[in-house]
Design an enzyme around this catalytic site. Structure first.
Site, short mmCIF file in Angstrom:
data_model
loop_
_atom_site.label_atom_id
_atom_site.label_comp_id
_atom_site.label_asym_id
_atom_site.label_seq_id
_atom_site.Cartn_x
_atom_site.Cartn_y
_atom_site.Cartn_z
N PHE A 1 -11.95 -15.74 26.78
CA PHE A 1 -11.97 -14.58 25.89
C PHE A 1 -11.64 -14.95 24.46
O PHE A 1 -11.22 -14.10 23.67
CB PHE A 1 -10.98 -13.52 26.40
CG PHE A 1 -11.24 -13.10 27.83
CD1 PHE A 1 -12.23 -12.17 28.11
CD2 PHE A 1 -10.52 -13.64 28.87
CE1 PHE A 1 -12.50 -11.78 29.42
CE2 PHE A 1 -10.77 -13.27 30.19
CZ PHE A 1 -11.77 -12.34 30.47
N GLU B 1 -13.52 -16.60 17.75
CA GLU B 1 -13.62 -17.60 16.69
C GLU B 1 -12.61 -17.25 15.60
O GLU B 1 -12.37 -16.08 15.33
CB GLU B 1 -15.04 -17.65 16.14
CG GLU B 1 -16.01 -18.17 17.17
CD GLU B 1 -17.44 -18.25 16.68
OE1 GLU B 1 -17.66 -18.24 15.46
OE2 GLU B 1 -18.34 -18.34 17.54
N CYS C 1 -21.82 -13.97 20.23
CA CYS C 1 -21.36 -13.42 21.51
C CYS C 1 -21.68 -11.94 21.68
O CYS C 1 -22.50 -11.59 22.53
CB CYS C 1 -19.85 -13.64 21.64
SG CYS C 1 -19.42 -15.38 21.51
#
Ligand code: UGA
Length: 452
Positions: free
Chosen positions: A155, A158, A270
């Site tokens: 999870f 960035e 994502c």
């Protein structure tokens, strides 16, 4: 070379996820070989240099190298000594459709099976469509006696990747049901012993649930962002203020303030591709109606980019062609040099297509942005981008932009007009310095001035 300690681990795929995971596992005391088929990436990591910007990662790689317990290779044979193998390859959106492209997962698994030993544990961390893990588990079990798969989604965000890996909110294990699975679970609990000892919740479930946790989390976060962006549209119509609305909503602990920042919307490698792959998978499972709301989430999000272009166009009284624009930010979010599906770059490209001279500055993403969008101009500072600009656009809320001095910037621009696509600036300070201030979802700057 130091004596191996902890568990001997391989990490297959050393992009954002894998590189951070490899360095973090060394920090936990394990011995790690990172495998990546890209020699440039593997060489950079071996030299202690992350091939992307992630705060704290270069330092961790250097510390890892110094222990003698971290190395990188392009050859899967080098993973043979490991007993725990993490699958960290990417699952991008397939070209021309919403489905996830599982090519890298397929080839990583095929490679891994050639070196798998009895009792090895394979740990899946890539984001995959629900149902993928069970098939991989069958192949792992068939390849070597006692070998097993655990699905352990990641999870990390960035920009906070190291912190999220070493102090996660939770750890999820998707496991099989028998003795072999129980042993694999014990092995992985040992790998994460320090993290678990600090009280991190561990949720042990079946493969499908573990896979779903990951995509459901990203779908929820994307929905939260599009929800507040839809509220921003309504605020515009009724002279409401979406920032104050989000603050007020956020005090309700059932809702929470995080991920309620309205503005240009979400991008990156994502959230956008994960909600699309999730819809596609639901369709394959015969539940196409179930996730149609995610189509709306996607549409609301993409519309933010168009609305931003229109806002700038209206600031220029419709005359975009030939005007000089300063774009602050190219990455999809601050503290990252990732430009995948970057809303900032999409807006900059659209304005360029309309004939504007677009000057982009980003503290970290210049090289990547220049490769992707060579038609734009690039500068080495916010001030250089803003020099002679008719409008300044704040598109990614890097700290160095949110702390800009309106007076100093005002000295170099051609016209004091700023479009704050992230609601990251203080409208009072900017209008007070003589700027025409525009954003998405807040009342005209005039009202703010009246209230000041
Ligand atoms: C996201 C998830 O947050 C991670 O938990 C997940 O592990 C990761 O995807 C993944 O699947 O690998 P990330 O893509 O790094 O992490 O970025 P986020 O911090 O989620 O931000 C995504 C986008 O949403 C950015 O473009 C950001 O600017 C935007 N955003 C975020 C908003 O527009 N408003 C907000 O309030 C928050």
């Amino acid at each position: 070379m130091a004596e191996p300690t902890g568990t001997v681990i391989s990490v297959i795929g050393c992009g954002y996820l894998g590189a951070v995971h490899a360095a973090s596992m060394v920090a936990l005391g394990h011995t790690v070989v990172g495998i990546d088929s890209d020699p440039e990436r593997s060489d950079a990591l071996a030299a202690g240099k992350a091939p992307f910007y992630e705060p704290g990662l270069d330092e961790m790689l250097a510390q890892g190298q110094a222990t003698g317990r971290l190395r990188f290779s392009t050859d899967i044979a080098d993973a043979a000594e490991a007993t725990v193998h993490f699958l960290c390859v990417g699952t991008p959106q397939s070209h021309g459709q919403h489905a996830a492209d599982l090519t890298y997962v397929e080839s990583a698994v095929a490679d891994l099976l050639t070196i798998l030993k009895p009792d090895d544990v394979v740990v899946g961390k890539s984001t995959v469509p629900v149902g993928t893990a069970a098939g991989i588990a069958d192949r792992v079990r068939a390849a070597a006696p006692g070998a097993d798969l655990i699905w352990n989604p990641e999870f990390l965000r960035e920009g906070f990747a190291v912190e999220d890996t070493l102090t996660p909110d939770r750890i999820v294990f998707g496991v099989g049901r028998d003795e072999v699975a129980a042993r694999a679970r014990t092995v992985l609990e040992q790998v994460y012993a320090d993290i678990l000892a600090s009280g991190t919740p561990l949720i042990v479930t079946n493969f499908s649930t573990a896979e779903l946790v990951k995509v459901a989390a990203n779908a929820f976060l994307a929905t939260k962002i599009s929800f507040i962006n839809a509220m921003a549209d309504l605020c515009e119509l009724v002279d409401g203020d979406v920032v104050e609305l989000a603050d007020a909503l956020g005090h309700d602990t059932r809702i929470g303030r995080r991920f309620l920042n309205a503005g240009l919307g979400f991008g990156g490698g994502c959230l956008p591709k994960d909600i699309r792959a999730f819809m596609h998978r639901a369709g394959e499972l015969g539940a196409d109606q179930t996730l149609t709301f995610l189509r709306e989430v996607d549409i609301i999000n993409l519309r933010r980019r168009e609305q931003s272009v229109l806002a700038v166009q209206s600031m220029l009284r419709g005359q975009v062609a030939g005007r000089r624009l300063a774009v602050l930010g190219a990455s999809f979010k601050p503290d990252s040099d990732d430009i995948r599906d970057s809303p900032a770059l999409a807006v900059a490209e659209a304005l360029h297509l309309m004939g504007a001279d677009v000057f982009v500055y980003d503290p970290r993403a210049r090289a990547a942005a220049e490769r992707k969008s060579p038609q734009l101009h690039y500068t080495d500072s916010a001030l250089a981008a803003a020099t002679g600009a008719d409008v300044v656009l704040l598109l990614t809320e890097w700290r160095e932009f949110t702390t800009l001095d309106p007076e100093a910037l005002g000295q170099v621009v051609a016209g004091r007009r700023i479009f704050d696509a992230r609601n990251a600036l203080d409208p009072v300070a900017w209008t007070g310095a003589g700027w025409e201030y525009r954003c998405l979802g807040r009342p005209s700057a005039g009202r703010h001035l009246d209230q000041a």
